[in-house]
Design an enzyme around this catalytic site. Sequence first.
Site, PDB file in Angstrom:
ATOM      1  N   ARG A  97       0.830  -1.195   0.000  1.00 18.51           N
ATOM      2  CA  ARG A  97       0.000   0.000   0.000  1.00 18.51           C
ATOM      3  C   ARG A  97       0.871   1.254   0.000  1.00 18.51           C
ATOM      4  O   ARG A  97       1.957   1.259   0.604  1.00 18.51           O
ATOM      5  CB  ARG A  97      -0.905   0.012   1.245  1.00 18.51           C
ATOM      6  N   HIS A 105      -1.178   0.099  -9.723  1.00 16.57           N
ATOM      7  CA  HIS A 105      -1.836  -0.820  -8.802  1.00 16.57           C
ATOM      8  C   HIS A 105      -2.360  -2.047  -9.553  1.00 16.57           C
ATOM      9  O   HIS A 105      -3.559  -2.371  -9.539  1.00 16.57           O
ATOM     10  CB  HIS A 105      -2.974  -0.133  -8.060  1.00 16.57           C
TER      11      HIS A 105
END
EC number: 1.1.1.79
Length: 313
Positions: free
Chosen positions: A228, A276
């Site tokens: 993250r 991502h």
Amino acid sequence: MDIIFYHPTFDNAYWLTHLQQHLPEARVRVWQPGDNQPADYALVWHPPVEMLAGRQSLKAVFALGAGVDAILSRLKTHPDLLPQGVPLYRLEDTGMARQMQEYAVSQVLHWFRRFDDYQAQKQQAQWQPLDEYQPDQFTIGILGAGVLGSKVAESLRAWGFPVCCWSRSRKAWPEVQSFAGQHELDAFLHGTRVLINLLPNTPETENIINRALLDKLADGAYLLNLARGVHVVEQDLLDALNEGTLKAAMLDVFRQEPLPQESDLWRHPRVAITPHVAAVTRPLEAIRYIAETINALERGEATRGQVDLARGY
Ligand SMILES: NC(=O)C1=CN([C@@H]2O[C@H](COP(=O)(O)OP(=O)(O)OC[C@H]3O[C@@H](n4cnc5c(N)ncnc54)[C@H](O)[C@@H]3O)[C@@H](O)[C@H]2O)C=CC1
Ligand SMILES: O=C(O)C(=O)CO
């Protein structure tokens, strides 16, 4: 058995068709605003608050991903997001481990074979063989020795790299040195040449990859962030790159996604970026896993993948 489904971008028809095939006795429907009809299970990703509010009769909620930080952080401001006492499950692997292996092995080999340096030489039309790195100079340190970290460790060991991992509790993985807890973090970092982040986002792990941590890595170290964006203090990363503490970074995740155009990370010559995509949910594998888990719950059997809400992952 009634199942409600909500995902902002997934193909609803595909998911409903294949969920019905794997759970023929179930009635599966896409949740729509205003739907307060009973349901036994909910499959969700970034659900609207009203979807689950008051649904105490749910037997379980399934997050359609590996990381549950988005749902848990929203829970702090919207306590009704998850009905009290209803277990939350996440996806364990379901095709994501192989993708993480592909990503990590390809990038580690890219750096190990100095292809980044050769790309820089190419800009100068420079034909110059460089000294080879040796595997014993290229220790891989995996932050977060969980479902995905274990598979990445396995694949990098297969290439002969020394591998160590850091987690809350000690791991007994063959040929991998395990470090556990805050008090062993420095020892884990010392000698790590490629740091691979596969931690969950929790209050304890936010901002963990800061200047103090980066300075403890081996000289000429690299960062691969697959977890993250909130784990990384981006200005510290840029400073470490600009001051030579860090040789290069590859980042798949960011505090703000999409990464804002004005971010210096876009323009840094030793930062590689992907949007991502390191490991996406594989629908069929996820559906099989969810169906197996629901069937086990219906039989009162033990299951895997339940989230510890207090722990945060
Ligand atoms: N970029 C992407 O496309 C994807 C990113 N992810 C990220 O990868 C993360 C890891 O996924 P899994 O391996 O399935 O999770 P997991 O829950 O199986 O493993 C997490 C690991 O982190 C360790 N950990 C957690 N808190 C810690 C702490 N405070 N100190 C030390 N160790 C700690 C745990 O001990 C465990 O070994 C997810 O939470 C998600 O954020 C997951 C899938 C795709
Ligand atoms: O499953 C997750 O946590 C992801 O980040 C997938 O995008």
